[in-house]
Write a protein that holds these residues in place. Structure first.
Motif, PDB file in Angstrom:
ATOM      1  N   LEU A   1      51.439  31.732 -13.809  1.00  0.00           N
ATOM      2  CA  LEU A   1      50.067  31.725 -13.282  1.00  0.00           C
ATOM      3  C   LEU A   1      49.978  32.478 -11.961  1.00  0.00           C
ATOM      4  O   LEU A   1      48.995  33.160 -11.701  1.00  0.00           O
ATOM      5  CB  LEU A   1      49.565  30.293 -13.076  1.00  0.00           C
ATOM      6  N   LEU A   2      50.999  32.341 -11.117  1.00  0.00           N
ATOM      7  CA  LEU A   2      50.992  33.028  -9.827  1.00  0.00           C
ATOM      8  C   LEU A   2      50.877  34.539 -10.014  1.00  0.00           C
ATOM      9  O   LEU A   2      50.206  35.213  -9.232  1.00  0.00           O
ATOM     10  CB  LEU A   2      52.244  32.690  -9.028  1.00  0.00           C
ATOM     11  N   ALA A   3      51.469  35.053 -11.069  1.00  0.00           N
ATOM     12  CA  ALA A   3      51.419  36.493 -11.331  1.00  0.00           C
ATOM     13  C   ALA A   3      49.998  36.977 -11.607  1.00  0.00           C
ATOM     14  O   ALA A   3      49.717  38.166 -11.480  1.00  0.00           O
ATOM     15  CB  ALA A   3      52.331  36.834 -12.507  1.00  0.00           C
ATOM     16  N   THR A   4      49.072  36.070 -11.937  1.00  0.00           N
ATOM     17  CA  THR A   4      47.685  36.462 -12.214  1.00  0.00           C
ATOM     18  C   THR A   4      46.805  36.416 -10.969  1.00  0.00           C
ATOM     19  O   THR A   4      45.644  36.803 -11.021  1.00  0.00           O
ATOM     20  CB  THR A   4      47.058  35.548 -13.287  1.00  0.00           C
ATOM     21  N   VAL A   5      47.340  35.918  -9.847  1.00  0.00           N
ATOM     22  CA  VAL A   5      46.557  35.751  -8.616  1.00  0.00           C
ATOM     23  C   VAL A   5      46.705  36.994  -7.742  1.00  0.00           C
ATOM     24  O   VAL A   5      47.799  37.306  -7.287  1.00  0.00           O
ATOM     25  CB  VAL A   5      46.999  34.484  -7.847  1.00  0.00           C
ATOM     26  N   ASP A   6      45.576  37.681  -7.518  1.00  0.00           N
ATOM     27  CA  ASP A   6      45.579  38.878  -6.672  1.00  0.00           C
ATOM     28  C   ASP A   6      45.102  38.593  -5.249  1.00  0.00           C
ATOM     29  O   ASP A   6      45.336  39.389  -4.352  1.00  0.00           O
ATOM     30  CB  ASP A   6      44.668  39.959  -7.267  1.00  0.00           C
ATOM     31  N   ALA A   7      44.385  37.474  -5.053  1.00  0.00           N
ATOM     32  CA  ALA A   7      43.840  37.160  -3.737  1.00  0.00           C
ATOM     33  C   ALA A   7      43.497  35.680  -3.682  1.00  0.00           C
ATOM     34  O   ALA A   7      43.250  35.048  -4.706  1.00  0.00           O
ATOM     35  CB  ALA A   7      42.591  37.994  -3.464  1.00  0.00           C
TER      36      ALA A   7
END
Length: 162
Positions: free
Chosen positions: A26-32
């Motif tokens: 899930l962290l890999a989908t967070v850009d900001a």
């Protein structure tokens, strides 16, 4: 979905606690990481919302009796069995007085890493004015047992840049 947004961004690098909570996938989908607390933002994301995902995770809740040095000032006098903690108040002037009484229990909440799930939703609903606040169980006796609960961590919002 479909709304135009302008998010103030606190950071583009999630901190270690968010990384641990979300896990690597899930962290890999967070850009900001958006914030509501600053008046001026160092960065912004503007665009159209394409998806909204409420993120929930599991926690252990452990209740213990409030006692001096544990949820009450160290110099507090423990009330006798059957009595409530003393009322704490403040005169706000103009005939207005605000007061509160501590709950009988302190609740320790421990997040369980790796339990985040994205819930289905059609959009974001703001809290209703008609909802009642949770009640606190102030009954005398043994603290309730530990329990596992699912709580909302926040929202993951997919935004198409404009």
């Amino acid at each position: 979905m479909g709304d135009d947004v302008d998010f103030g961004i606190a950071t583009r690098t999630p901190d270690a606690s968010l990384a641990e909570l979300l896990g690597p996938a899930l962290l890999a989908t967070v850009d900001a990481v958006e914030s509501h607390h600053e008046e001026e933002f160092p960065d912004r994301v503007r665009g159209r919302v394409t998806a909204v995902h409420p993120a929930t995770f599991e926690v252990w809740e452990r209740r213990s009796l409030r006692r001096p040095g544990h949820g009450a000032p160290a110099n507090a006098v423990m009330p006798a069995d059957g009595e409530e903690w003393p009322l704490v108040g403040r005169d706000l002037g103009g005939g207005v007085f605000a007061d509160s009484r501590p709950a009988r229990y302190v609740i320790d909440i421990v997040p369980l890493p790796g339990t985040v799930t994205l819930e289905p939703t059609r959009g974001v609903r703001l809290p209703s004015a008609g909802r009642s606040l949770p009640t606190v169980d102030n009954r005398i006796g043994e603290p309730p047992a530990e329990r596992k609960a699912r709580v909302q961590a926040g929202w993951l919002v997919d935004v198409e840049d404009r």
